[in-house]
Motif scaffolding. Structure first.
Motif, mmCIF file in Angstrom:
data_model
loop_
_atom_site.group_PDB
_atom_site.id
_atom_site.type_symbol
_atom_site.label_atom_id
_atom_site.label_comp_id
_atom_site.label_asym_id
_atom_site.label_seq_id
_atom_site.Cartn_x
_atom_site.Cartn_y
_atom_site.Cartn_z
ATOM 1 N N TYR A 259 -5.146 -40.587 -67.998
ATOM 2 C CA TYR A 259 -5.744 -41.485 -68.976
ATOM 3 C C TYR A 259 -7.141 -40.977 -69.315
ATOM 4 O O TYR A 259 -8.000 -40.857 -68.442
ATOM 5 N N ASN A 260 -7.355 -40.680 -70.582
ATOM 6 C CA ASN A 260 -8.648 -40.204 -71.048
ATOM 7 C C ASN A 260 -9.270 -41.282 -71.911
ATOM 8 O O ASN A 260 -8.676 -41.700 -72.908
ATOM 9 N N PRO A 261 -10.445 -41.777 -71.568
ATOM 10 C CA PRO A 261 -11.090 -42.775 -72.414
ATOM 11 C C PRO A 261 -11.469 -42.182 -73.768
ATOM 12 O O PRO A 261 -11.818 -41.009 -73.872
ATOM 13 N N ILE A 262 -11.318 -43.033 -74.786
ATOM 14 C CA ILE A 262 -11.710 -42.591 -76.133
ATOM 15 C C ILE A 262 -12.737 -43.574 -76.670
ATOM 16 O O ILE A 262 -12.847 -44.714 -76.212
ATOM 17 N N SER A 263 -13.452 -43.169 -77.672
ATOM 18 C CA SER A 263 -14.486 -44.027 -78.250
ATOM 19 C C SER A 263 -13.834 -45.111 -79.104
ATOM 20 O O SER A 263 -12.670 -45.027 -79.481
ATOM 21 N N SER A 264 -14.612 -46.120 -79.428
ATOM 22 C CA SER A 264 -14.098 -47.222 -80.258
ATOM 23 C C SER A 264 -13.680 -46.722 -81.623
ATOM 24 O O SER A 264 -12.659 -47.153 -82.172
ATOM 25 N N ASP B 265 -12.592 -43.722 -82.451
ATOM 26 C CA ASP B 265 -11.329 -42.990 -82.328
ATOM 27 C C ASP B 265 -10.157 -43.951 -82.118
ATOM 28 O O ASP B 265 -9.061 -43.735 -82.629
ATOM 29 N N ALA B 266 -10.377 -45.019 -81.363
ATOM 30 C CA ALA B 266 -9.316 -45.993 -81.123
ATOM 31 C C ALA B 266 -8.922 -46.686 -82.419
ATOM 32 O O ALA B 266 -7.731 -46.923 -82.672
ATOM 33 N N VAL B 267 -9.898 -47.008 -83.247
ATOM 34 C CA VAL B 267 -9.599 -47.655 -84.533
ATOM 35 C C VAL B 267 -8.771 -46.733 -85.402
ATOM 36 O O VAL B 267 -7.779 -47.150 -86.013
ATOM 37 N N ARG C 68 -6.904 -44.148 -84.392
ATOM 38 C CA ARG C 68 -5.619 -43.834 -83.768
ATOM 39 C C ARG C 68 -4.637 -45.008 -83.883
ATOM 40 O O ARG C 68 -3.447 -44.808 -84.141
ATOM 41 N N TYR C 69 -5.109 -46.247 -83.689
ATOM 42 C CA TYR C 69 -4.210 -47.407 -83.650
ATOM 43 C C TYR C 69 -4.234 -48.244 -84.926
ATOM 44 O O TYR C 69 -3.746 -49.370 -84.940
ATOM 45 N N ASN D 239 -0.933 -49.732 -86.118
ATOM 46 C CA ASN D 239 -0.373 -50.852 -85.366
ATOM 47 C C ASN D 239 -1.058 -52.172 -85.682
ATOM 48 O O ASN D 239 -0.635 -53.214 -85.195
#
Length: 111
Positions: free
Chosen positions: A9-14, A16-18, A20-21, A24
């Motif tokens: 599990y690699n943490p990602i920045s907020s 990048d999360a927005v 990437r997801y 969804n």
């Protein structure tokens, strides 16, 4: 069978999360809104059903709309009225005969 690969599990920045997801978001948002609105929809359906039932009762006499609970309440009320009428009748008869009121001491007997 070969053992499964270990997951890292690699943490990602907020940000990048927005990105990437983002795909969804809409299904998740729609599901959450649907769950939040479900009680309101059920209450609305119940209100419409109740209104239809009440409109179907227009023009009916009271005997045709009497429920079992109403009937039980009416019977209990009649029993209460009859009991109070019986007490009042016995008081009137006692006064007409000029009998003394019943004594509070019920354990004593007159000889």
């Amino acid at each position: 069978m070969e053992p499964p690969q270990e997951t890292a599990y690699n943490p990602i920045s907020s940000a990048d999360a927005v990105i990437r997801y983002a795909g969804n978001f809409v299904p998740s948002w729609a599901g959450a809104i649907a769950i939040d609105l479900l009680p309101g929809i059920l209450v609305f359906m119940l209100a419409v059903t109740q209104a239809a039932i009440r409109n179907g009762r227009d023009g009916l006499s009271i005997e045709e709309t009497l429920t079992l609970a109403d009937l039980k309440a009416a019977i209990n009320a009649m029993k209460d009225v009859e009991a109070s009428m019986g007490d009042a009748d016995s008081e009137i008869i006692r006064r007409m005969r000029n009998d003394p009121p019943p004594s509070k001491d019920q354990n004593t007997t007159t000889e």
